[in-house]
Write a protein that holds these residues in place. Structure first.
Motif, short mmCIF file in Angstrom:
data_model
loop_
_atom_site.label_atom_id
_atom_site.label_comp_id
_atom_site.label_asym_id
_atom_site.label_seq_id
_atom_site.Cartn_x
_atom_site.Cartn_y
_atom_site.Cartn_z
N LEU A 199 0.86 -1.16 0.00
CA LEU A 199 0.00 0.00 0.00
C LEU A 199 0.91 1.22 0.00
N ALA A 200 0.63 2.15 -0.91
CA ALA A 200 1.45 3.36 -0.94
C ALA A 200 0.71 4.48 -0.23
N VAL A 201 1.28 4.96 0.84
CA VAL A 201 0.71 6.13 1.49
C VAL A 201 1.85 7.12 1.72
N ALA A 202 1.50 8.39 1.74
CA ALA A 202 2.53 9.39 1.98
C ALA A 202 2.82 9.42 3.48
N PRO A 203 4.03 9.05 3.88
CA PRO A 203 4.34 9.06 5.31
C PRO A 203 4.49 10.50 5.80
N GLY A 204 4.31 10.69 7.07
CA GLY A 204 4.49 12.03 7.65
C GLY A 204 5.96 12.41 7.64
N GLU A 205 6.20 13.67 7.83
CA GLU A 205 7.57 14.18 7.86
C GLU A 205 8.27 13.69 9.13
N VAL A 206 9.54 13.28 9.02
CA VAL A 206 10.31 12.88 10.20
C VAL A 206 10.75 14.14 10.94
N ARG A 207 10.32 14.24 12.19
CA ARG A 207 10.61 15.48 12.91
C ARG A 207 11.49 15.28 14.14
N ILE A 208 12.01 14.05 14.30
CA ILE A 208 13.00 13.88 15.36
C ILE A 208 14.31 13.44 14.71
N GLU A 209 15.28 14.31 14.80
CA GLU A 209 16.57 14.02 14.19
C GLU A 209 17.49 13.38 15.22
#
Lengths: 249, 328
Positions: free
Chosen positions: A202-212
């Motif tokens: 299933l292709a879904v747009a993942p959320g932005e990674v906000r913990i570096e």
């Protein structure tokens, strides 16, 4: 009823964890991956609930293509269908994972969505409750018992030495604590059957990674220990050290 | 003062928990590192909280007391929505919570409501180039990460027993009552609470002292000896995975990578050889004592102090000695 178990592949708990050359990620060399042990409780519980009330069990993961191996393991345990949201991001943070799972769940029918209480790699213990809140579903974390009624679930949770009993409407999100069940082994028949079961991508747009992750380090070395002595005769010396040296008594 | 840091001060039955002072102290120290910030302690309860004013002495510039029937029983939804509202009202740049049973349950919900990433189980907070960075264990303590979240509001839970409470001022604060907006009816209803006989009064992850037993205890009946030692120390009792898998102790007692990760001041490992997954769960304890008959056991590599020998002789002697010195 539609049961969905969300799973993650993690290094086996017997694995030695080494820091990779970039100083920020785990060195994958020599690491064996397994289904996160808490997620296995979630899969097992979905299978048991399905056996009682009927329905289907779907296993869902966000992870690299290699995660299909762990999904096949869940299919071999008895799940009906597996869904892989392919993602090559090595260190996704819990919120972005949860956003991807929540998007995927909008396309997968679900009455009970089960998670492990935490994955034993990054130990965030967040994703189940994040997904529940993103989808505005009622949720109880760390359950050790589940019974389904008509349109409701009655669950038990262990907290601070007591057992709390909750009732909540279905659809809902639950996370599995150790003690919920004893996961079954995949039988040879199950393993054979798993080969013909559906593993969808299933292709879904993942959320932005906000913990570096800036840095990954081994734990700091503990001070050199000492053997105080042998047998009960060493006890007074130990207590003296704990009082005067370590000052913990 | 451009920043506001919210510190969730957890209470139980109208009294602040130790973690409340830890979280407020950590918030005050973070405020200093940020070059000045206002620290707002938030207490949520259904009744008055006797010692809420004390938080002023630990660095809270303001103490907010939110109370109401919406917070009765199990209400993580009401708690998290109230905290979200307060966070927005105060334009908070950080919100700290304890990594306790309650903190763990409401912080992720808050993270989803605020769409702000949550850094869980922190053991260190710092400021680097104006941004807050956190240190946290991963793989149950086999490694540590230093992370920097990108978000309007820095959200974190703090591991108990790590941030030592420290009194910074003599002045007590005055709690200000605050009423959150109307809450919707909770969907999860607490039906009953079953307290098993001899229920633990000290939660393992928040305990100052832990006495743990391994397979070398030879049977569930011998844990009475560890309970006695724990009683003398005011400690909680833990167990290795082998013990839990054998059914000698409840699952909630397990220390290790598939159990609880603990960092007490003192951890006494009795007849635990030290499998890697157990060591991962307790290696951040401040002082570790190992009692084991095998002097080659891996646990001795981690222990500050060890006694080689028979636990069945050593543990009762230790209990007696501790009673003696504590009574003195």
């Amino acid at each position: 009823m539609n049961f969905v178990a969300c799973v993650k592949r993690v290094p086996d708990t017997a694995s030695k964890i080494r820091v990779g050359p970039d100083g920020r990620t785990m060195d994958p060399a020599g690491v064996t991956y397994v289904v996160n042990p808490y997620d296995e409780f979630a899969v097992e519980e979905c299978l048991r609930l399905k056996e009682k009330v009927g329905g289907t069990v779907t296993v869902l993961t966000v992870g690299p293509a290699d995660s299909s191996k762990e999904l096949r393991h869940c299919l071999a345990m008895g799940a009906d269908r597996a869904v892989l949201v392919k993602d090559d991001q090595l260190q996704r943070d819990p919120l972005s994972t949860a956003m991807a799972l929540a998007e995927a769940l909008k396309q997968i029918p679900h009455d009970v969505v089960f998670f492990g209480k935490q994955a034993v790699d990054h130990d965030n213990a967040q994703v189940g409750l994040l997904v529940a809140t993103l989808l505005d579903l009622p949720a109880v974390a760390e359950v050790v018992k589940v019974e389904l009624g008509s349109g409701t679930a009655t669950v038990q949770r262990e907290a601070e030495g007591k057992i709390e009993v909750f009732e909540l409407p279905v659809p809902c999100v639950l996370t599995a604590q150790k003690g919920l069940n004893e996961p079954r082994y995949a039988s040879l028949k199950g393993i054979m059957a798993a080969k013909s079961k559906k593993l969808d991508e299933l292709a879904v747009a993942p959320g932005e990674v906000r913990i570096e992750v800036l840095k990954m380090e081994p734990p700091s070395a503990r001070p050199e220990g000492k053997i105080v002595g042998e047998g009960a005769a060493a006890v007074p010396a130990l207590v003296k050290l704990l009082r005067e040296d370590a000052k913990v008594l | 003062m451009s920043h506001t840091i919210l510190a969730f001060a957890e209470q139980r039955d109208g009294n602040l928990k130790k973690s409340a002072f830890e979280v407020v102290t950590a918030a005050a120290s973070l405020a200093k590192k940020l070059g000045g910030a206002k620290v707002v302690a938030v207490v949520i309860a259904t009744q008055s909280v006797g010692n809420a004013a004390e938080l002023g002495g630990y660095g809270a510039d303001e103490i907010v007391l939110a109370s109401g029937d919406a917070f009765a029983g199990y209400a993580p939804g009401a708690y998290s929505r109230a905290l979200k509202e307060l966070c927005e009202q105060k334009h908070a740049s950080a919100l700290l919570l304890p990594h306790s049973a309650q903190g763990k349950d409401l912080a992720p919900r808050l993270s989803a409501l605020l769409l702000a990433p949550l850094v869980a189980d922190c053991v260190g907070l710092d400021v680097d180039g104006g941004a807050i960075v956190a240190r946290r264990p991963v793989y149950a303590g086999k490694a540590f990460w230093t992370v920097k979240p990108k978000s309007g509001c820095f959200l974190a839970t703090l591991r108990p027993n790590v941030f030592t409470p420290s009194k910074s001022a003599t002045a007590a604060g005055t709690p200000i009552a605050w009423q959150p907006s109307a809450q919707r009816k909770p969907r999860v209803v607490l039906k009953s609470v079953i307290a098993p006989e001899g229920a633990k009064t000290v939660e393992l992850t928040e305990a100052d002292v832990i006495v743990s037993g391994g397979r070398g205890m030879k049977g569930p009946e011998h844990f009475a000896m560890l309970e006695e030692l724990a009683g003398a120390l005011g400690a909680a009792v833990g167990a290795s995975r082998a013990v839990v898998d054998a059914g000698w102790r409840p699952h909630g007692d397990q220390v290790g990578q598939t159990g609880k990760t603990v960092s007490p001041n003192l951890y006494i490992a009795c007849a635990i050889s030290g499998a890697i997954q157990h060591l991962a769960g307790m290696s951040s304890s401040r002082v570790i004592v190992a009692i084991n008959k095998d002097k080659e056991a891996p646990i001795f590599k981690l222990a500050n102090y060890g006694i080689v020998g028979d636990v069945f002789e050593i543990v009762p002697a230790l209990t007696a000695e501790i009673r003696k010195v504590k009574g003195a």
